[in-house]
Structures are given as C-alpha cells and as structure tokens.
Design a protein around this motif. Structure first.
Motif, PDB file in Angstrom:
ATOM      1  N   GLU A  13       0.834  -1.202   0.000  1.00  0.00           N
ATOM      2  CA  GLU A  13       0.000   0.000   0.000  1.00  0.00           C
ATOM      3  C   GLU A  13       0.869   1.251   0.000  1.00  0.00           C
ATOM      4  O   GLU A  13       1.907   1.293   0.670  1.00  0.00           O
ATOM      5  CB  GLU A  13      -0.892   0.022   1.251  1.00  0.00           C
ATOM      6  N   TRP A  14       0.426   2.274  -0.725  1.00  0.00           N
ATOM      7  CA  TRP A  14       1.124   3.560  -0.783  1.00  0.00           C
ATOM      8  C   TRP A  14       0.123   4.693  -0.644  1.00  0.00           C
ATOM      9  O   TRP A  14      -1.026   4.573  -1.047  1.00  0.00           O
ATOM     10  CB  TRP A  14       1.862   3.700  -2.109  1.00  0.00           C
ATOM     11  N   CYS A  15       0.599   5.794  -0.079  1.00  0.00           N
ATOM     12  CA  CYS A  15      -0.188   7.027   0.008  1.00  0.00           C
ATOM     13  C   CYS A  15       0.431   8.047  -0.935  1.00  0.00           C
ATOM     14  O   CYS A  15       1.637   8.290  -0.896  1.00  0.00           O
ATOM     15  CB  CYS A  15      -0.134   7.621   1.415  1.00  0.00           C
ATOM     16  N   GLY A  16      -0.413   8.625  -1.757  1.00  0.00           N
ATOM     17  CA  GLY A  16       0.018   9.732  -2.600  1.00  0.00           C
ATOM     18  C   GLY A  16      -0.377  11.024  -1.906  1.00  0.00           C
ATOM     19  O   GLY A  16      -1.545  11.248  -1.606  1.00  0.00           O
ATOM     20  N   ILE A  17       0.595  11.844  -1.608  1.00  0.00           N
ATOM     21  CA  ILE A  17       0.358  13.080  -0.852  1.00  0.00           C
ATOM     22  C   ILE A  17       0.599  14.292  -1.737  1.00  0.00           C
ATOM     23  O   ILE A  17       1.634  14.387  -2.395  1.00  0.00           O
ATOM     24  CB  ILE A  17       1.318  13.170   0.365  1.00  0.00           C
ATOM     25  N   ASN A  26       8.582  21.038  -2.906  1.00  0.00           N
ATOM     26  CA  ASN A  26       9.633  20.196  -2.321  1.00  0.00           C
ATOM     27  C   ASN A  26       9.381  18.709  -2.511  1.00  0.00           C
ATOM     28  O   ASN A  26      10.041  17.882  -1.889  1.00  0.00           O
ATOM     29  CB  ASN A  26       9.779  20.505  -0.822  1.00  0.00           C
ATOM     30  N   GLY A  27       8.426  18.367  -3.368  1.00  0.00           N
ATOM     31  CA  GLY A  27       8.086  16.963  -3.575  1.00  0.00           C
ATOM     32  C   GLY A  27       8.970  16.303  -4.617  1.00  0.00           C
ATOM     33  O   GLY A  27       9.997  16.842  -5.025  1.00  0.00           O
ATOM     34  N   LYS A  28       8.530  15.131  -5.029  1.00  0.00           N
ATOM     35  CA  LYS A  28       9.302  14.342  -5.994  1.00  0.00           C
ATOM     36  C   LYS A  28       8.635  14.280  -7.364  1.00  0.00           C
ATOM     37  O   LYS A  28       9.251  13.870  -8.328  1.00  0.00           O
ATOM     38  CB  LYS A  28       9.481  12.919  -5.469  1.00  0.00           C
ATOM     39  N   GLY A  29       7.349  14.625  -7.455  1.00  0.00           N
ATOM     40  CA  GLY A  29       6.684  14.492  -8.751  1.00  0.00           C
ATOM     41  C   GLY A  29       5.328  15.151  -8.790  1.00  0.00           C
ATOM     42  O   GLY A  29       4.986  15.961  -7.919  1.00  0.00           O
ATOM     43  N   ASP A  30       4.541  14.761  -9.795  1.00  0.00           N
ATOM     44  CA  ASP A  30       3.233  15.370 -10.041  1.00  0.00           C
ATOM     45  C   ASP A  30       2.072  14.394  -9.855  1.00  0.00           C
ATOM     46  O   ASP A  30       0.988  14.614 -10.364  1.00  0.00           O
ATOM     47  CB  ASP A  30       3.189  15.952 -11.452  1.00  0.00           C
ATOM     48  N   GLY A  31       2.312  13.300  -9.137  1.00  0.00           N
ATOM     49  CA  GLY A  31       1.256  12.316  -8.898  1.00  0.00           C
ATOM     50  C   GLY A  31       1.303  11.141  -9.854  1.00  0.00           C
ATOM     51  O   GLY A  31       0.460  10.259  -9.788  1.00  0.00           O
ATOM     52  N   SER A  32       2.289  11.127 -10.753  1.00  0.00           N
ATOM     53  CA  SER A  32       2.448   9.989 -11.648  1.00  0.00           C
ATOM     54  C   SER A  32       3.834   9.386 -11.441  1.00  0.00           C
ATOM     55  O   SER A  32       4.774  10.090 -11.082  1.00  0.00           O
ATOM     56  CB  SER A  32       2.262  10.402 -13.109  1.00  0.00           C
ATOM     57  N   VAL A  33       3.916   8.084 -11.658  1.00  0.00           N
ATOM     58  CA  VAL A  33       5.192   7.374 -11.547  1.00  0.00           C
ATOM     59  C   VAL A  33       5.294   6.425 -12.726  1.00  0.00           C
ATOM     60  O   VAL A  33       4.370   5.652 -12.991  1.00  0.00           O
ATOM     61  CB  VAL A  33       5.288   6.578 -10.220  1.00  0.00           C
ATOM     62  N   GLY A  46       4.091  16.579  -5.247  1.00  0.00           N
ATOM     63  CA  GLY A  46       3.563  15.314  -4.759  1.00  0.00           C
ATOM     64  C   GLY A  46       4.656  14.353  -4.314  1.00  0.00           C
ATOM     65  O   GLY A  46       5.788  14.415  -4.798  1.00  0.00           O
ATOM     66  N   ILE A  47       4.282  13.489  -3.382  1.00  0.00           N
ATOM     67  CA  ILE A  47       5.189  12.430  -2.921  1.00  0.00           C
ATOM     68  C   ILE A  47       4.372  11.168  -2.647  1.00  0.00           C
ATOM     69  O   ILE A  47       3.157  11.236  -2.452  1.00  0.00           O
ATOM     70  CB  ILE A  47       5.967  12.817  -1.634  1.00  0.00           C
ATOM     71  N   PHE A  48       5.042  10.038  -2.628  1.00  0.00           N
ATOM     72  CA  PHE A  48       4.439   8.775  -2.230  1.00  0.00           C
ATOM     73  C   PHE A  48       5.173   8.273  -0.995  1.00  0.00           C
ATOM     74  O   PHE A  48       6.403   8.295  -0.941  1.00  0.00           O
ATOM     75  CB  PHE A  48       4.571   7.728  -3.344  1.00  0.00           C
ATOM     76  N   ILE A  49       4.406   7.872   0.006  1.00  0.00           N
ATOM     77  CA  ILE A  49       5.001   7.294   1.213  1.00  0.00           C
ATOM     78  C   ILE A  49       4.147   6.116   1.675  1.00  0.00           C
ATOM     79  O   ILE A  49       2.987   5.986   1.295  1.00  0.00           O
ATOM     80  CB  ILE A  49       5.140   8.330   2.358  1.00  0.00           C
ATOM     81  N   ARG A  50       4.733   5.288   2.493  1.00  0.00           N
ATOM     82  CA  ARG A  50       3.994   4.153   3.056  1.00  0.00           C
ATOM     83  C   ARG A  50       3.014   4.681   4.106  1.00  0.00           C
ATOM     84  O   ARG A  50       3.320   5.635   4.839  1.00  0.00           O
ATOM     85  CB  ARG A  50       4.954   3.169   3.716  1.00  0.00           C
ATOM     86  N   PRO A  51       1.823   4.088   4.205  1.00  0.00           N
ATOM     87  CA  PRO A  51       0.825   4.557   5.178  1.00  0.00           C
ATOM     88  C   PRO A  51       1.329   4.568   6.621  1.00  0.00           C
ATOM     89  O   PRO A  51       0.943   5.448   7.396  1.00  0.00           O
ATOM     90  CB  PRO A  51      -0.336   3.576   5.017  1.00  0.00           C
ATOM     91  N   ASP A  52       2.189   3.626   6.975  1.00  0.00           N
ATOM     92  CA  ASP A  52       2.660   3.582   8.362  1.00  0.00           C
ATOM     93  C   ASP A  52       3.606   4.741   8.700  1.00  0.00           C
ATOM     94  O   ASP A  52       3.934   4.954   9.860  1.00  0.00           O
ATOM     95  CB  ASP A  52       3.316   2.234   8.669  1.00  0.00           C
ATOM     96  N   LYS A  53       4.038   5.497   7.705  1.00  0.00           N
ATOM     97  CA  LYS A  53       4.927   6.648   7.931  1.00  0.00           C
ATOM     98  C   LYS A  53       4.148   7.959   8.084  1.00  0.00           C
ATOM     99  O   LYS A  53       4.723   8.995   8.375  1.00  0.00           O
ATOM    100  CB  LYS A  53       5.910   6.806   6.767  1.00  0.00           C
TER     101      LYS A  53
END
Length: 127
Positions: A13-17, A26-33, A46-53
């Motif tokens: 699982e991943w969260c898109g923030i 300061n993110g890594k992208g625009d919501g696409s990978v 936008g960034i993606f992180i694990r829900p537990d973080k």
C-alpha cells in the motif's frame, strides 16, 4: 492524501500526498510514476510514502480553510489539464485518420489515372 492503494511501481500500500503550504515545490513528482497517473498535482508538489509513515498534524481553522481552497483549485486545474490532454489526444488521432484517408484517396486517384492511360494505350494499339 490524494491516493491510497496499490501501485505498479512497488508492492504494498502507498499514500500519494499533495504537498501544501511551505512544502509546495519540495516533492518528488506530479502524482504519476513511470507513466502511470495516481493523482494530479503540480510538478514537484507530490510524494508517495507508506501509510505507516503518516503522521496526522493539527491544523488551525485558517490553515484548514486554505488547504480546502488549495485542494479545490488543484482538482479544478487537474480536471482542466486532463480535458486538454484528452482533446489533444483526440485531435492527434483525428489527424492520423485524415492522413490515412488522404493517402488512400491519392492512391485511388493514381490507380484511376493508370486505368485511363491503359485504356487509351489499348485504343491506340487497336487502331
């Protein structure tokens, strides 16, 4: 959180923030990978992180209202960008069909001209 679920770029699982406030840009992208769109936001917003973080933060009422305004503006902007992308894609496919039809029409015309010339040649030979 703009996206929550499984992705193609990594297992689990991943969260898109979508970043807001001082974090914007300061993110890594625009919501696409890797060409797959998971959500829409500005470039480097936008960034993606694990829900537990994830950590919930307390917002002031003013910050909450600003966040809602920013999210609404982002959705409107994302919808407009998606609409433009689809329109451009449709125009490109229309142009390809038109080009193919034009090529086919030219070929048909050349064949018709060839038939006319062949008939004229046959008439001249018979005379």
């Amino acid at each position: 959180i703009q996206f929550l679920g499984k992705t193609k770029f990594a297992s689990g699982e991943w969260c898109g923030i979508r970043l807001t406030g001082a974090s914007v840009g300061n993110g890594k992208g625009d919501g696409s990978v890797q060409g797959e769109r998971y959500f829409t936001c500005g470039e480097k917003d936008g960034i993606f992180i694990r829900p537990d973080k994830l950590k919930k933060r307390k917002l002031s009422r003013l910050s909450e209202l600003r966040l809602k305004r920013d999210m609404l503006a982002s959705r409107i902007s994302g919808a407009k960008n998606e609409e433009k992308r689809k329109k451009k894609s449709n125009e490109n496919s229309s142009n390809n069909v038109t080009s193919k039809m034009t090529w086919q029409e030219k070929l048909r015309n050349l064949r018709e001209k060839r038939e006319i010339i062949m008939k004229q040649c046959d008439l001249e030979r018979s005379n």
